[in-house]
Scaffold this motif. Sequence first.
Motif, short mmCIF file in Angstrom:
data_model
loop_
_atom_site.label_atom_id
_atom_site.label_comp_id
_atom_site.label_asym_id
_atom_site.label_seq_id
_atom_site.Cartn_x
_atom_site.Cartn_y
_atom_site.Cartn_z
N LYS A 1 3.50 8.15 -1.15
CA LYS A 1 2.05 8.04 -1.36
C LYS A 1 1.54 6.74 -0.77
O LYS A 1 2.18 5.70 -0.88
N ILE A 2 0.39 6.83 -0.15
CA ILE A 2 -0.26 5.66 0.42
C ILE A 2 -1.47 5.32 -0.42
O ILE A 2 -2.34 6.16 -0.65
N ASP A 3 -1.53 4.08 -0.89
CA ASP A 3 -2.65 3.60 -1.70
C ASP A 3 -3.73 3.13 -0.75
O ASP A 3 -3.63 2.11 -0.09
N GLY B 1 0.79 -1.22 0.00
CA GLY B 1 0.00 0.00 0.00
C GLY B 1 0.83 1.27 0.00
O GLY B 1 0.29 2.36 -0.15
N ILE B 2 2.13 1.14 0.16
CA ILE B 2 3.01 2.31 0.12
C ILE B 2 3.57 2.39 -1.30
O ILE B 2 4.16 1.45 -1.80
N ASP B 3 3.36 3.53 -1.93
CA ASP B 3 3.79 3.73 -3.32
C ASP B 3 5.02 4.63 -3.35
O ASP B 3 4.93 5.82 -3.06
#
Length: 105
Positions: A100-102, A50-52
């Motif tokens: 960024k967090i997805d 989930g971490i981009d």
Amino acid sequence: MKRMMTIALMSVALAGCGEGGALNDTVQISVRESLVATCATAAGEQIPEGIDVDINTVCGCAADKVMAGQSVTDLVTNPPSPTEAMSKVQACLKELGPVKIDAAA
């Protein structure tokens, strides 16, 4: 790490035989590629789902910071400690902007 040391030692040996700057440039590129690959592998195993983040960009930035002002011989005789390497990665993360967090992950 063994590959980097082998490349560096070959560079030093060949430089003594009269090889010029082109060889050093080639070795610098190989060392950078090795640093980026090692960093990306280690980081990829630690980044939660989930971490981009573009690992190659961050690791490339960190490799550039590690190599800045260092010769291949310097890097081999005095490689950065894990703490020093992590500080370079952290500096690059700050420079490159927020991670960024997805939300869907």
